[in-house]
Design a protein around this motif. Structure first.
Motif, PDB file in Angstrom:
ATOM      1  N   UNK A 338       0.861  -1.180   0.000  1.00 31.30           N
ATOM      2  CA  UNK A 338       0.000   0.000   0.000  1.00 31.30           C
ATOM      3  C   UNK A 338       0.902   1.236   0.000  1.00 31.30           C
ATOM      4  N   UNK A 339       0.471   2.242  -0.724  1.00 33.38           N
ATOM      5  CA  UNK A 339       1.247   3.477  -0.844  1.00 33.38           C
ATOM      6  C   UNK A 339       0.315   4.656  -0.614  1.00 33.38           C
ATOM      7  N   UNK A 340       0.830   5.722   0.016  1.00 33.19           N
ATOM      8  CA  UNK A 340      -0.002   6.883   0.328  1.00 33.19           C
ATOM      9  C   UNK A 340       0.781   8.170   0.086  1.00 33.19           C
ATOM     10  N   UNK A 341       0.080   9.201  -0.357  1.00 33.00           N
ATOM     11  CA  UNK A 341       0.703  10.491  -0.582  1.00 33.00           C
ATOM     12  C   UNK A 341      -0.340  11.574  -0.752  1.00 33.00           C
ATOM     13  N   UNK A 342       0.130  12.775  -1.043  1.00 37.67           N
ATOM     14  CA  UNK A 342      -0.769  13.890  -1.359  1.00 37.67           C
ATOM     15  C   UNK A 342      -1.134  13.758  -2.837  1.00 37.67           C
ATOM     16  N   UNK A 343      -2.380  13.479  -3.150  1.00 38.36           N
ATOM     17  CA  UNK A 343      -2.717  13.150  -4.542  1.00 38.36           C
ATOM     18  C   UNK A 343      -2.755  14.369  -5.457  1.00 38.36           C
ATOM     19  N   UNK A 344      -2.385  14.159  -6.697  1.00 41.71           N
ATOM     20  CA  UNK A 344      -2.566  15.148  -7.754  1.00 41.71           C
ATOM     21  C   UNK A 344      -3.851  14.761  -8.485  1.00 41.71           C
ATOM     22  N   UNK A 345      -4.842  15.686  -8.467  1.00 43.40           N
ATOM     23  CA  UNK A 345      -6.164  15.351  -8.966  1.00 43.40           C
ATOM     24  C   UNK A 345      -6.640  16.372  -9.993  1.00 43.40           C
ATOM     25  N   UNK A 346      -7.640  15.968 -10.737  1.00 46.49           N
ATOM     26  CA  UNK A 346      -8.290  16.895 -11.657  1.00 46.49           C
ATOM     27  C   UNK A 346      -9.302  17.729 -10.867  1.00 46.49           C
ATOM     28  N   UNK A 347      -9.976  18.644 -11.545  1.00 48.97           N
ATOM     29  CA  UNK A 347     -10.932  19.505 -10.867  1.00 48.97           C
ATOM     30  C   UNK A 347     -12.099  18.761 -10.249  1.00 48.97           C
ATOM     31  N   UNK A 348     -12.442  17.591 -10.788  1.00 47.90           N
ATOM     32  CA  UNK A 348     -13.553  16.817 -10.233  1.00 47.90           C
ATOM     33  C   UNK A 348     -13.087  15.721  -9.292  1.00 47.90           C
ATOM     34  N   UNK A 349     -11.824  15.783  -8.870  1.00 42.34           N
ATOM     35  CA  UNK A 349     -11.323  14.865  -7.860  1.00 42.34           C
ATOM     36  C   UNK A 349     -10.770  13.551  -8.380  1.00 42.34           C
ATOM     37  N   UNK A 350     -10.734  13.361  -9.678  1.00 47.06           N
ATOM     38  CA  UNK A 350     -10.187  12.124 -10.226  1.00 47.06           C
ATOM     39  C   UNK A 350      -8.667  12.195 -10.316  1.00 47.06           C
ATOM     40  N   UNK A 351      -7.985  11.066 -10.284  1.00 46.51           N
ATOM     41  CA  UNK A 351      -6.535  11.077 -10.525  1.00 46.51           C
ATOM     42  C   UNK A 351      -6.221  11.683 -11.888  1.00 46.51           C
ATOM     43  N   UNK A 352      -5.107  12.385 -11.994  1.00 40.93           N
ATOM     44  CA  UNK A 352      -4.815  13.143 -13.215  1.00 40.93           C
ATOM     45  C   UNK A 352      -4.678  12.255 -14.445  1.00 40.93           C
ATOM     46  N   UNK A 353      -4.297  10.999 -14.256  1.00 37.05           N
ATOM     47  CA  UNK A 353      -4.105  10.165 -15.434  1.00 37.05           C
ATOM     48  C   UNK A 353      -5.410   9.541 -15.944  1.00 37.05           C
ATOM     49  N   UNK A 354      -6.528   9.770 -15.231  1.00 40.68           N
ATOM     50  CA  UNK A 354      -7.808   9.227 -15.683  1.00 40.68           C
ATOM     51  C   UNK A 354      -8.345  10.058 -16.844  1.00 40.68           C
ATOM     52  N   UNK A 355      -8.981   9.390 -17.788  1.00 37.80           N
ATOM     53  CA  UNK A 355      -9.627  10.078 -18.896  1.00 37.80           C
ATOM     54  C   UNK A 355     -11.098   9.656 -18.934  1.00 37.80           C
ATOM     55  N   UNK A 356     -11.982  10.616 -19.066  1.00 38.45           N
ATOM     56  CA  UNK A 356     -13.410  10.291 -19.170  1.00 38.45           C
ATOM     57  C   UNK A 356     -13.740   9.959 -20.608  1.00 38.45           C
ATOM     58  N   UNK A 357     -14.673   9.037 -20.831  1.00 35.87           N
ATOM     59  CA  UNK A 357     -15.027   8.653 -22.201  1.00 35.87           C
ATOM     60  C   UNK A 357     -15.614   9.828 -22.967  1.00 35.87           C
TER      61      UNK A 357
END
Length: 363
Positions: A338-357
């Motif tokens: 398990x790993x934990x940190x201060x997340x880098x997120x998009x404006x809607x709270x998703x991880x930055x590497x996520x892409x919406x369809x």
């Protein structure tokens, strides 16, 4: 006519007899030892006509096994490839799957409960937590719990796997709170012959809580980088070894990238004798794997509640992780990362590497 066993077939001896099974056939069948001897001592095939003359009962058993699919003609090549999922996982996974099925659990009101307790009392009960050396060092963590203003609904909707972190340090209170809720006891109960049990936030079969946490501190306020063992009773960190480079941690987890800017990580191990003492049958191994999944979920969701981000993975180099932790006991083995940190997120709270369809892919 000559018949042969399909490939593969496993034989297992239990208290009530001998069973055979195959990944090609659902379930298992009980067989007489005489039949087992015939099945396993005929590499050139089983002559069914000779068996009929020798023993009618054996011939009937052979006919039944053929009807079930365990026996086939010598020239049948239809068993060269295993069916899914055992084709991908292998016959050994099937053998494990069979060995943990239909375990003989004992209920408190059953006739065998007295014998069960007598058996427990005849074995040394393992401690609920690792014993610390009297003069050993420990870094005591703050018991002040960090605030969690996030609603439970927001936690459920915000739980995501985060592999991209800002590199900012994790505050000490949040770090200590996350460890306490994920790996520490919250209450204790007297379970009679089972001893004093810990009640933690995560579910655990029989409240055995065999999961141990080795904390890899990278960037936490007030804690020197290094590898520690978390001691839940005293809520502190016991030094294990000095810090290792993030590149080495990435190697251990097949370069997934989340250790590069994380605040800390956790390698979990199973102190398996806590489980096997109460559950002396193979199904306990399945429960043990369930238990570390419960721990990982609490870790992940508590991270969200604290405004942190977490990643969990079972992809790691078992032997090298255990060597890093100095773990040379056969009964303790690595189970999860398990790993934990201060997340880098998009404006809607998703991880930055996520892409919406895009609209083109919406059915």
């Amino acid at each position: 006519m000559k018949l042969r066993l399909i490939d593969p077939v496993f034989f297992s001896v239990r208290g009530d007899g001998t069973y055979m099974s195959s990944p090609r056939i659902k379930g298992r069948v009980k067989v007489h030892p005489l039949v087992v001897g015939i099945l396993t001592s005929a590499p050139d095939g089983i002559d069914t006509e000779a068996l009929t003359a020798e023993s009618e009962n054996v011939a009937l058993a052979i006919a039944k096994l053929r009807g079930l699919g365990y026996l086939t003609s010598m020239d049948n090549a239809g068993d060269r490839e295993l069916p899914a999922p055992w084709k991908e996982w292998g016959a050994l996974a099937w053998q494990f799957h069979q060995s943990i099925r239909d375990a003989p659990f004992v209920r408190p009101e059953s006739e065998g409960i007295a014998e069960y307790y007598e058996s427990l009392n005849g074995r040394d009960r393992p401690a609920n937590s690792r014993r610390m050396e009297p003069d050993g060092e420990i870094l005591l963590l703050p018991r002040v719990r960090a605030r969690m203003p996030v609603s439970f609904q927001d936690v459920l909707e915000g739980r995501r796997t985060h592999r991209d972190f800002s590199g900012d340090p994790i505050p000490l209170d949040e770090f200590a709170t996350l460890l306490q809720y994920s790996f520490g006891p919250l209450r204790f109960i007297d379970a009679g012959k089972m001893g004093v049990l810990e009640l933690r936030a995560n579910a655990s079969g029989g409240s055995r809580h065999e999961t141990e946490a080795y904390v890899v501190v990278l960037n936490v306020v007030g804690v020197d980088p290094g590898i520690y063992r978390y001691e839940g009773i005293r809520h502190g960190l016991v030094p294990v070894r000095e810090a290792v480079p993030s590149e080495a941690l990435e190697h251990l987890t097949f370069n997934q990238g989340f250790f590069e800017k994380a605040g800390f990580g956790v390698f979990t191990t199973a102190f398996s004798t806590r489980m096997s003492w109460k559950y002396p049958h193979p199904r306990a191994y399945k429960m043990l794997l369930h238990n570390v999944g419960h721990v990982a979920q609490v870790f992940s969701m508590t991270s969200v509640a604290l405004g942190l981000g977490a990643a969990i993975t079972g992809a790691f180099r078992d032997t090298e992780v255990e060597q890093l932790l100095g773990n040379d006991e056969p009964g303790e083995f690595a189970t999860f990362v398990m790993v934990c940190g201060i997340p880098v997120q998009t404006g809607d709270g998703l991880p930055v590497r996520y892409r919406t369809p895009s609209a083109a892919f919406v059915p």
